[in-house]
Motif scaffolding. Structure first.
Motif, PDB file in Angstrom:
ATOM      1  N   THR A 133      19.827  38.888  32.209  1.00  0.00           N
ATOM      2  CA  THR A 133      19.680  39.762  31.049  1.00  0.00           C
ATOM      3  C   THR A 133      19.082  39.008  29.868  1.00  0.00           C
ATOM      4  N   ASP A 134      19.511  37.767  29.668  1.00  0.00           N
ATOM      5  CA  ASP A 134      18.946  36.943  28.598  1.00  0.00           C
ATOM      6  C   ASP A 134      17.453  36.730  28.802  1.00  0.00           C
ATOM      7  N   VAL A 150      11.014  37.689  28.074  1.00  0.00           N
ATOM      8  CA  VAL A 150       9.941  38.622  28.418  1.00  0.00           C
ATOM      9  C   VAL A 150       9.675  39.597  27.276  1.00  0.00           C
ATOM     10  N   ALA A 151      10.732  40.203  26.746  1.00  0.00           N
ATOM     11  CA  ALA A 151      10.546  41.195  25.687  1.00  0.00           C
ATOM     12  C   ALA A 151      10.049  40.576  24.390  1.00  0.00           C
ATOM     13  N   LYS A 152      10.296  39.278  24.188  1.00  0.00           N
ATOM     14  CA  LYS A 152       9.904  38.597  22.954  1.00  0.00           C
ATOM     15  C   LYS A 152       8.622  37.774  23.113  1.00  0.00           C
ATOM     16  N   ASP A 194       6.036  45.904  29.107  1.00  0.00           N
ATOM     17  CA  ASP A 194       6.470  47.101  28.393  1.00  0.00           C
ATOM     18  C   ASP A 194       7.811  47.601  28.911  1.00  0.00           C
ATOM     19  N   THR A 195       8.018  47.502  30.210  1.00  0.00           N
ATOM     20  CA  THR A 195       9.299  47.919  30.787  1.00  0.00           C
ATOM     21  C   THR A 195      10.426  47.036  30.267  1.00  0.00           C
ATOM     22  N   ALA A 196      10.189  45.728  30.226  1.00  0.00           N
ATOM     23  CA  ALA A 196      11.212  44.783  29.753  1.00  0.00           C
ATOM     24  C   ALA A 196      11.570  45.034  28.296  1.00  0.00           C
ATOM     25  N   VAL A 215      13.226  41.558  37.207  1.00  0.00           N
ATOM     26  CA  VAL A 215      12.316  40.927  36.243  1.00  0.00           C
ATOM     27  C   VAL A 215      12.309  39.415  36.435  1.00  0.00           C
ATOM     28  N   MET A 216      13.502  38.835  36.527  1.00  0.00           N
ATOM     29  CA  MET A 216      13.603  37.376  36.648  1.00  0.00           C
ATOM     30  C   MET A 216      13.089  36.874  37.999  1.00  0.00           C
TER      31      MET A 216
END
Length: 381
Positions: free
Chosen positions: A161-162, A168-170, A316-318, A345-346
């Motif tokens: 989750t981190d 990814v989101a950042k 975009d999903t992340a 994702v990971m």
């Protein structure tokens, strides 16, 4: 992405949903209307938080611990010493790991954390790159790793989750060091602490993982709340079945303990054939006053569901997953076609160094138990 996932109706109550997740070892459960409209997704922590409260779950865990054998089926780690407030893995110095400690004011006959048999953790260094830690977790099929500093002290913990929320989101470079995205100074417990208190702390704080230390402050294990929960339920079911066959009073003792916690039983409990239904119905009645057990529709009320199309890229999903702190539901023509999880994702994007803006979620199909498939469900410790 997990293709063609199983789903349930929104009017299913929490008890039945948790029973379904336990029986199938699901971590996430999509919720869909009869006409196929996607409502949302619940995970095991959503269900734990919606019924019973921390004290109710303490009673359940305590009953399971008293059932006899150890809850977990993983390799045992030796119980050692008293509570510590610092941790290290080698090195000459120790560092503080928690601003708050788990209460150890438990009865003398309380079971220690060692009886939960915490799993041996993956350990990385603050100097390791984000990519190398992700690849280590992916290779070992773990969703969390403990990070130590140059002196060997426990510096933090990082989870899948981190990686989604902080990397990814950042748009963080995967070559950066892991210490910039880990959770620093995590709450820890020792092997001699109360197991029920440790699990209660995880429920109260919504911790999925909890590091375990020995008397010297060395990291020796990692607790996973989902694993402990499912194993506890299994233990209680087996006890109920065994005592029913032999005429013993162990099952009655379990029921009595739960009844004293939450009051009388109810019609909702009687409707379910397996142990979990009556067990949680009693807890829910005690906590809710009217004996009502919330439905998934109520649990999901006001919560944003992450819905993406198969062609949406990973980045975009992340970003949407990070904002909602939920796995993504992949929807095409208003129909649920898959789930895309934090672990996906990971494992399938970051660890494989996929181009995140150019890779669609639909291309990351998961043929192994790294992601939960309908026909090969696994809960990884």
């Amino acid at each position: 992405m997990t293709p063609s996932p199983d789903s349930v109706l929104p009017d299913m109550d929490v008890i039945e949903a948790l029973q379904t997740m336990h029986d199938n070892k699901f971590l996430n459960l999509p919720v869909v209307e009869e006409d196929g409209t996607v409502v949302g997704l619940v995970d095991v922590m959503d269900l734990i938080s919606s019924v019973g409260g921390a004290e109710g779950w303490r009673s359940i865990f305590s009953s399971a611990m008293d059932a006899g054998d150890d809850i977990s089926d993983t390799s045992s780690l030796r119980s050692m010493g008293s509570t510590v407030k610092s941790a290290r893995v080698g090195g000459s110095k120790s560092v503080a790991v928690s601003k708050k400690s788990v209460s150890t004011k438990a009865p003398s006959n309380d079971n220690p954390v060692s009886k939960l048999r915490p799993k041996k953790p993956l350990v990385g260094s603050v100097d390791d790159s984000i990519l190398s830690v992700c690849q280590m977790m992916s290779e070992k099929r773990h969703d969390a790793a403990l990070i130590v500093g140059e002196d060997g002290g426990l510096a933090g913990i990082v989870s899948d989750t981190d990686i989604v929320r902080r990397v990814v989101a950042k748009h963080v470079d995967h070559g950066d060091s892991i210490d910039g995205v880990m959770t620093p100074k995590p709450t820890c417990v020792s092997m001699s602490d109360s197991a029920v208190d440790a699990l209660g702390t995880m429920v109260e704080n919504h911790f999925r993982h909890l590091p375990v230390l020995d008397e010297k402050g060395s990291v020796v294990g990692l607790l996973d709340i989902a694993k402990c929960l499912y194993e506890a339920i299994t233990k209680l079911e087996k006890l109920k079945e065994k005592e029913g066959e032999t005429g013993g009073n162990g099952a009655a003792n379990v029921d009595a303990a739960l009844a004293s916690l939450a009051g009388v039983g109810g019609a909702q409990a009687a409707a379910l054939s397996q142990l979990l239904g009556p067990l949680l119905a009693k807890v829910a009645e005690g906590a809710g006053g009217d004996g009502g057990v919330p439905t998934l529709r109520k649990v999901l009320s006001g919560r944003k569901a992450v819905k993406v199309s198969p062609g949406t890229n990973i980045r975009d999903t992340a970003i949407e997953m990070a904002e909602a702190r939920k796995a993504a539901l992949v929807v095409e023509d208003d129909a649920l076609v898959g789930i895309f999880t934090f672990k996906d994702v990971m494992n399938r994007a970051v660890s494989k160094e996929m181009p995140l803006e150019l890779t669609a979620v639909s291309s990351l199909m998961t043929p192994s138990p790294d992601s939960v498939l309908p026909d090969m469900d696994v809960i990884e410790a």
